[in-house]
Scaffold this motif. Sequence first.
Motif, PDB file in Angstrom:
ATOM      1  N   SER A 110      -4.608  -6.065  12.939  1.00  0.00           N
ATOM      2  CA  SER A 110      -5.664  -5.043  13.104  1.00  0.00           C
ATOM      3  C   SER A 110      -5.080  -3.635  13.240  1.00  0.00           C
ATOM      4  N   ARG A 111      -4.034  -3.382  12.490  1.00  0.00           N
ATOM      5  CA  ARG A 111      -3.472  -2.034  12.451  1.00  0.00           C
ATOM      6  C   ARG A 111      -3.707  -1.442  11.061  1.00  0.00           C
ATOM      7  N   THR A 112      -3.554  -0.127  10.963  1.00  0.00           N
ATOM      8  CA  THR A 112      -3.807   0.509   9.665  1.00  0.00           C
ATOM      9  C   THR A 112      -2.611   0.308   8.736  1.00  0.00           C
ATOM     10  N   PRO A 113      -2.851  -0.229   7.535  1.00  0.00           N
ATOM     11  CA  PRO A 113      -1.746  -0.360   6.569  1.00  0.00           C
ATOM     12  C   PRO A 113      -1.178   1.033   6.235  1.00  0.00           C
ATOM     13  N   CYS A 114       0.134   1.173   6.260  1.00  0.00           N
ATOM     14  CA  CYS A 114       0.702   2.515   6.013  1.00  0.00           C
ATOM     15  C   CYS A 114       1.901   2.458   5.075  1.00  0.00           C
ATOM     16  N   PHE A 115       1.965   1.412   4.234  1.00  0.00           N
ATOM     17  CA  PHE A 115       3.073   1.315   3.275  1.00  0.00           C
ATOM     18  C   PHE A 115       2.576   1.654   1.873  1.00  0.00           C
ATOM     19  N   LYS A 116       3.394   2.401   1.132  1.00  0.00           N
ATOM     20  CA  LYS A 116       3.108   2.608  -0.296  1.00  0.00           C
ATOM     21  C   LYS A 116       4.398   2.413  -1.074  1.00  0.00           C
ATOM     22  N   TYR A 117       4.241   2.026  -2.325  1.00  0.00           N
ATOM     23  CA  TYR A 117       5.435   1.880  -3.149  1.00  0.00           C
ATOM     24  C   TYR A 117       5.328   2.788  -4.362  1.00  0.00           C
ATOM     25  N   LEU A 118       6.482   3.151  -4.895  1.00  0.00           N
ATOM     26  CA  LEU A 118       6.543   3.883  -6.159  1.00  0.00           C
ATOM     27  C   LEU A 118       7.538   3.159  -7.063  1.00  0.00           C
ATOM     28  N   ILE A 119       7.219   3.113  -8.340  1.00  0.00           N
ATOM     29  CA  ILE A 119       8.159   2.502  -9.293  1.00  0.00           C
ATOM     30  C   ILE A 119       8.201   3.392 -10.538  1.00  0.00           C
ATOM     31  N   ALA A 120       9.403   3.658 -11.030  1.00  0.00           N
ATOM     32  CA  ALA A 120       9.538   4.501 -12.224  1.00  0.00           C
ATOM     33  C   ALA A 120       8.807   3.828 -13.386  1.00  0.00           C
ATOM     34  N   GLY A 121       7.945   4.576 -14.071  1.00  0.00           N
ATOM     35  CA  GLY A 121       7.174   3.990 -15.161  1.00  0.00           C
ATOM     36  C   GLY A 121       5.853   3.420 -14.689  1.00  0.00           C
ATOM     37  N   ARG A 122       5.550   3.621 -13.406  1.00  0.00           N
ATOM     38  CA  ARG A 122       4.304   3.133 -12.768  1.00  0.00           C
ATOM     39  C   ARG A 122       4.150   1.614 -12.923  1.00  0.00           C
ATOM     40  N   ASP A 123       2.917   1.116 -12.737  1.00  0.00           N
ATOM     41  CA  ASP A 123       2.733  -0.335 -12.565  1.00  0.00           C
ATOM     42  C   ASP A 123       3.099  -1.185 -13.787  1.00  0.00           C
ATOM     43  N   LYS A 124       3.121  -0.541 -14.961  1.00  0.00           N
ATOM     44  CA  LYS A 124       3.565  -1.304 -16.141  1.00  0.00           C
ATOM     45  C   LYS A 124       4.964  -1.864 -15.901  1.00  0.00           C
ATOM     46  N   ALA A 125       5.749  -1.092 -15.127  1.00  0.00           N
ATOM     47  CA  ALA A 125       7.140  -1.485 -14.881  1.00  0.00           C
ATOM     48  C   ALA A 125       7.254  -2.680 -13.934  1.00  0.00           C
ATOM     49  N   LEU A 126       6.129  -3.077 -13.329  1.00  0.00           N
ATOM     50  CA  LEU A 126       6.189  -4.290 -12.500  1.00  0.00           C
ATOM     51  C   LEU A 126       6.348  -5.533 -13.377  1.00  0.00           C
ATOM     52  N   PHE A 127       5.923  -5.410 -14.643  1.00  0.00           N
ATOM     53  CA  PHE A 127       5.966  -6.573 -15.557  1.00  0.00           C
ATOM     54  C   PHE A 127       6.967  -6.412 -16.692  1.00  0.00           C
ATOM     55  N   THR A 128       7.091  -5.175 -17.156  1.00  0.00           N
ATOM     56  CA  THR A 128       7.924  -4.959 -18.342  1.00  0.00           C
ATOM     57  C   THR A 128       8.882  -3.820 -18.031  1.00  0.00           C
ATOM     58  N   SER A 129      10.075  -3.871 -18.619  1.00  0.00           N
ATOM     59  CA  SER A 129      11.038  -2.824 -18.263  1.00  0.00           C
ATOM     60  C   SER A 129      10.614  -1.497 -18.879  1.00  0.00           C
ATOM     61  N   GLN A 130      10.658  -0.461 -18.057  1.00  0.00           N
ATOM     62  CA  GLN A 130      10.319   0.905 -18.490  1.00  0.00           C
ATOM     63  C   GLN A 130      11.514   1.742 -18.053  1.00  0.00           C
ATOM     64  N   GLU A 131      12.555   1.751 -18.877  1.00  0.00           N
ATOM     65  CA  GLU A 131      13.790   2.334 -18.356  1.00  0.00           C
ATOM     66  C   GLU A 131      13.914   3.844 -18.528  1.00  0.00           C
ATOM     67  N   ALA A 132      13.232   4.417 -19.526  1.00  0.00           N
ATOM     68  CA  ALA A 132      13.374   5.861 -19.724  1.00  0.00           C
ATOM     69  C   ALA A 132      12.939   6.666 -18.494  1.00  0.00           C
ATOM     70  N   PRO A 133      11.820   6.296 -17.840  1.00  0.00           N
ATOM     71  CA  PRO A 133      11.416   7.104 -16.670  1.00  0.00           C
ATOM     72  C   PRO A 133      12.416   7.053 -15.516  1.00  0.00           C
ATOM     73  N   GLU A 134      13.356   6.093 -15.563  1.00  0.00           N
ATOM     74  CA  GLU A 134      14.368   6.035 -14.502  1.00  0.00           C
ATOM     75  C   GLU A 134      15.249   7.289 -14.517  1.00  0.00           C
TER      76      GLU A 134
END
Length: 585
Positions: A110-134
């Motif tokens: 019962s606390r406020t969630p306070c985590f965020k993530y960032l990934i180079a290439g945004r969420d597409k990069a969670l599934f497929t490699s997006q290496e240029a934005p690195e």
Amino acid sequence: MPTISLKAGAMSVPVTEAVNPITKNVDVASPLEIVSLLHKCDKEIFEGWNEYKSLYDEEVLATLDKIITVAASIIENAASGLIVLSGCGTSGRIAFLTARTFNAKLSELSRTPCFKYLIAGRDKALFTSQEAPEDDPVCGVEMLKEITDGKTKVLFIGITCGLSAPYVGGQLQYCMENLGVFTPVVLGFNPTHLARNNPIEKWESTFLQVINKMEEMKSSSNVFILNPVVGPEPITGSSRMKSGSATKVLLETIFTGAILSAKSGDRPWQTKSFIQSYQVVCNNLYNAKGSMEAVAQIVELAGNSLKSNGSIYYVGEGTLGIMGMIDASECPPTYGASLSDVRGFLDRGYKSFRNNDGDLSSLGLHFQISFNDMIKDILPHVKPFDVVIYITSDGNVDQRMTKCLCKKALISFAPKSSTVISTDVEVNMSLPKEALISLIGETAFQQFSMLFEEISTKWILNAITTGTHVMKGKVFQNMMVDLKVSNNKLFHRAIGIIQRFSELSLEDSKDCLLRSIYNTDNLSEEIRERPISCHIEAATPLSQVVPRALLSAILSCSVSESQRLLDKEPVIQKVISQTLSGVNQ
Ligand code: F6P
């Protein structure tokens, strides 16, 4: 055939890019030997490497404790504070998973969630490699500004295993310029002097300069460098493996500690004990009777499938399903695999995934991740030698997912429920409960045992995809030679590989790479002088760039001649070892 040894004393090669002597013959090892070699490498995560500071080093533990205090104070003041985890490739995916896990934990409490993530290439990069934005520090900063808007206290953890990603480097610089709001932490696995010092276009800094600045500031401000050394990767440069596991260990050590500190003002365990619990899990995983053999059997099954152009499908619920998706997403950039070679499916798809950008299934087939997608698009068409690998925490498998005529394997952390169909191989794991309770206590074990199932799953799946691609001949000695030249780091890694095996100079090795990229034997000055980003843009869509360059470097032959050799013998491991032993001369 030359074997490459590691000159530890005179290291100028970053540890994360160095060759691990343990696996130097992994390309000719049996599945069981592969699994055992990988375990030896994983042990180095905890046992340390050479003279460098390990996970258990006093300085590392003290830094972790300080970060835990900062994180706990943000959790207590979540309305104005934020914890941001950021990275590229696997580092960004672990950032995502960690943010997801600890937001859920905070909600449960019962606390406020306070985590965020960032990934180079945004969420597409969670599934497929997006290496240029690195390679894009400006984009990194923009994304950081966007998500931290309005917050007055931000703990920023920039994860870059090689201490190299400009995307993260730019963000760390921005944090250091705004210390009133940000507490920057860099998390990586090289000593600071081996941070990357290559110039990057449109960035007036290098990663080494960023780290040097952090070194200067760390004694007087809230700036932290967390960089234990866990030793070279089993497959050279493949930081998804040991570095990815160590990232998970360290982030979870920080945030379990912070959550409990925020909850009760104290923790019932020492930071060191929490890390030790992962070591116990690692040893248990490999030492449990028959488990190494069972993992090796899955490697064999799945390797034979890939060799016959079959596919491997991971099927799982919750975070274990996500571990499958992460492991699958790493195969194309690491081994030049196709997006269909290894895929992961998750119960309830995006509803369970909970990523920043929501449902991405309209982006195409490989962004369709739910069980329903698999039932509709995959199961009716599986081939007899395809392999479905079920990953389950409680021993239950969704019956709808078992209706397929192909090979089946099960990875389970509980006895299999009687309704489950028969499988070809099973890995039945149980956590070393007593040892874990003695390290972190009963309550924490109940609360966090899932984290240990996740890391066990990561180790097993990494072994499966590494072993299968070794079996497919994608690895020479312990190098992935068919890597994509899709960002600055990989451009330089490719030159390093050519230089290592051909013994050409750096300049000549670079020329070989360019000749392969531009498919020419006459390299013009104009091409040579193009910025590296142009070479990367030209190379990214191409296949076999590095093997082609390597063969023409070793044989001093034309690009078309080396392509001819590759067409004749597509197993890269074979064609390179034959060439080095003189067969193709
Ligand atoms: O450039 C691609 C890649 O090598 C991924 O495979 C890897 O996960 C990612 O970069 C992150 O590297 P690092 O953590 O060193 O920044």
